[in-house]
Design an enzyme around this catalytic site. Sequence first.
Site, PDB file in Angstrom:
ATOM      1  N   GLU A 505       0.827  -1.212   0.000  1.00 34.38           N
ATOM      2  CA  GLU A 505       0.000   0.000   0.000  1.00 34.38           C
ATOM      3  C   GLU A 505       0.862   1.263   0.000  1.00 34.38           C
ATOM      4  OE1 GLU A 505      -3.011   0.381  -0.592  1.00 34.38           O
ATOM      5  OE2 GLU A 505      -3.648   2.280   0.291  1.00 34.38           O
ATOM      6  N   THR A 616     -11.185   8.525 -13.196  1.00 30.23           N
ATOM      7  CA  THR A 616     -10.223   7.948 -12.262  1.00 30.23           C
ATOM      8  C   THR A 616     -10.598   6.528 -11.823  1.00 30.23           C
ATOM      9  OG1 THR A 616      -8.836   8.453 -10.363  1.00 30.23           O
ATOM     10  CG2 THR A 616     -11.208   8.847 -10.106  1.00 30.23           C
TER      11      THR A 616
HETATM   12  C1  DMJ Z   1     -10.171   3.865  -7.280  1.00 30.86           C
HETATM   13  O1  DMJ Z   1     -11.451   3.901  -6.753  1.00 30.86           O
HETATM   14  C2  DMJ Z   1      -9.847   5.106  -8.016  1.00 30.86           C
HETATM   15  O2  DMJ Z   1      -8.785   4.867  -8.861  1.00 30.86           O
HETATM   16  C3  DMJ Z   1      -9.517   6.253  -7.121  1.00 30.86           C
HETATM   17  O3  DMJ Z   1      -9.111   7.393  -7.822  1.00 30.86           O
HETATM   18  C4  DMJ Z   1      -8.439   5.896  -6.169  1.00 30.86           C
HETATM   19  N1  DMJ Z   1      -8.523   4.597  -5.617  1.00 30.86           N
HETATM   20  C5  DMJ Z   1      -9.216   3.510  -6.188  1.00 30.86           C
HETATM   21  C6  DMJ Z   1      -8.366   2.342  -6.587  1.00 30.86           C
HETATM   22  O4  DMJ Z   1      -7.215   2.164  -5.906  1.00 30.86           O
END
Ligand code: DMJ
Length: 635
Positions: A505, A616
Site C-alpha cells: 500500500e 479515475t
Molecule cells: C479507485 O477507486 C480510483 O482509482 C480512485 O481514484 C483511487 N482509488 C481507487 C483504486 O485504488
Amino acid sequence: MVLLRKLPGMPGWPAALGLRLPQKFLFLLFLSGLLTLCFGALFLLPDSSRFKRLFLPRRAAAASSSASASSASSSSSTGDTELPRSPPAAAEPRHASSAAPRRLRDRLRGAARPAAPPAHTAPGSRPQVRGAEPASTAPAAARDTQAPSRFDYERFQQSLRHPPRGRRPPEDPETQARRMKVKEMMKFAWDNYKQYALGKNELRPLTKNGHIGNMFGGLRGATVVDALDTLYIMELEEEFQEAKKWVEKSFDLNVNGEASLFEVNIRYIGGLLAAYYLTGEEVFKSKALELGEKLLPAFNTPTGIPRGVINLGSGMSWSWGWASAGSSILAEFGTLHLEFLHLSELSGNPVFAEKVMNIRKVLNKVEKPQGLYPNFLSPVTGNWVQHHVSIGGLGDSFYEYLIKSWLMSDKKDSEAKRMYDDALEAIEKHLVKKSAGGLTYIAEWRGGILDHKMGHLACFSGGMIALGAEHAGEEKKQHYMDLAAEITNTCHESYARSDTKLGPEAFRFDTGSEAMATRLSERYYILRPEVVESYMYMWRLTHDPKYRQWGWEAVKALEEHCRVEAGFSGIRDVYSTTPTHDNMQQSFFLAETLKYLYLLFCEDDVLALDDWVFNTEAHPLPINHTNFKAKAGVQ
Ligand code: DMJ
C-alpha cells in the site's frame, strides 16, 4: 353532461338546442368523440410532459420524466411526500430552456446539422449488444421527456475515430493469449459476484457472500455498475446483459444514506456514463442524470466547494469527521470535472458544468504555497486548512483531472492545461526525489518537510505524466517522458521486491529502505490498479515491450496469490509467500485493474486514447470532437 343538466335554471344542451331523441343521440355521440379526441391530443402534443403531470399520478409522472435532469427538478418541487425527497438545491437554474442561453440550446439540437459520414464501419463501431437502441430511434414518448437535451447519439458515434472495441485482435499469438487470460479472469470475478453477491456492493470471496459497506449512501450494486463497461469492451455479451438487466430492474436510486460524493461520482456516475456512451442504452443515461441531480446539494456551501459526504435522500451534506476543521478534500472536490461536464452535455442543463467551473475559480483565487495544492480546503472560507501535499491519497486524481479535462475538451480548455503544467512544475521542483539506489519517487510534503514515502495510489502518476508529456512543449516532452518512465519503474520495483510480486500500500525511501514498506500496516495489497494503469499508458505511448512483460508478471501474481475458490481477494502482506486474504473483491478490480490489463494486451484502437479519456475509476468518457455544449462553461 350529467352535471350540466342538473344545474338549476340551465336546461341540458341538447334540449336547449331543441333537438329530438335520435338527433340527441347523434349529438351525444359526436360530443363524446370530440372529448376523447381532445384528451388524447394532450398526450400527443410535442411538450406533453406538463399535461402528463396533471393527469398521471405524481409518482408515475416523476418516473416518466426522470430521464431529463430538468424535469426531475420540477417534479421535486411539487411537495408530494411520496416523491423522493427533493434536494435543497432547487434554487439552482436547472432547466435548459430557462437557464441555458439560446446559443447553447441551439447547439444541443444537433439534429439539424448534416451528419458526418461514419469515420469507421467495422463491427463494434455501433452498439453490438442485443436490444441496444440509439437515442434517435427511441420511442416518441421517451424522446419527449428528453426534449431539452436532444443529445444526438448517432452523431456522437460517427465522431469517434475508432470503434470502441477496436477493429481486430492483436496479431501476435502470445499477446492474444494473454488478452484472453485477462478476459477469463474478468468472467471469473463477475460470475462469482453474480452467484454470491449480486445486488450487494462487493463480493466477499472467502465467505461467499456480499458486502454493502457505508460508502455509497444506500446505493447497491457498485460492482455491477463498475463492471458494465469492462464486460462490454471484453465482449462478454451475456454477462453485460445480466448487468444491464440488474440496472434496469433493481438499481434503486431512492435511497436514504450517507454517501461519499467522490465515490458515487467516480464509480456510479462514471460507470453509467461510460456504459451509455458505449452502448447508447437510454437506461444508463437516465440513471446517471437522476443520480447527478441528487449530488447537487453538496455544493450548497458559502464557497460552492462541495462537502465530502451527502445524504442522497435528504440532500444534507457535511464534511468527513476525520478531515481537519470541517475541510473538503482536494482529490474529492477536484475529481468531479469530467463526469459533471458530461452530465451537462447529456441533460442540456448547465448547472453541473457551472458547479465544477466554480471549484476551479476558487482554486485559482487561493494562494498556493510554493505553487503546490494542499489536500485540505475549507468549504466555508475557501482557504487551505493544512499544508499537506500529496500526489497519492487525498491529492492524486485532482492532478489527473486537470490534464484529462484539457484532453476531453479536445485541447480547448487551456486553463486546465495551464493549471496542470504549473502544478507539475511545482511537484517536480519540491517533491520529486532520487533515492540512494537511483530510484525516482514522489515524496509527500508536510508544511515544507518531506515524508519520503510513496503510496500505491501515487503510482498512477507515471501514466498521467506520460499522457501530459505528449502535449508538453518540445523542450519538455522528452524530459517528462523520462520522468514518467522512471516513476513507473520505481512502482514496478515495489512489486518486484516483494515475495508475492505484488506491491504494498505504501513504500518508503528512508532508513535504508528502497521501494519497500517499512511498517506492518502498509504491507497489504487490495487489488489496486494504479501500477498496471501506468503500464498501460506507458505501453500505448512508447510501445516498449517491457510494459507488457511487467503487466504479465502482475497477472501471474494475481492468479497465484489473489485468486481463491470464489473470486479474487486482496492480501494482507505482500512480503509473505503464503499471504492471508482480506476476503474482499473490490469493485475497482473489475472496473480498473482488469480493464487496464486487458487494454495492455489489445491493439491501440481499443478505447483509443484519441477518442476517450478514462475517469479515475477507468470509465471511458469521450473526447469532445463534436463541440460539446458544456464547453461554453469552460470558455
Ligand atoms: C479507485 O477507486 C480510483 O482509482 C480512485 O481514484 C483511487 N482509488 C481507487 C483504486 O485504488
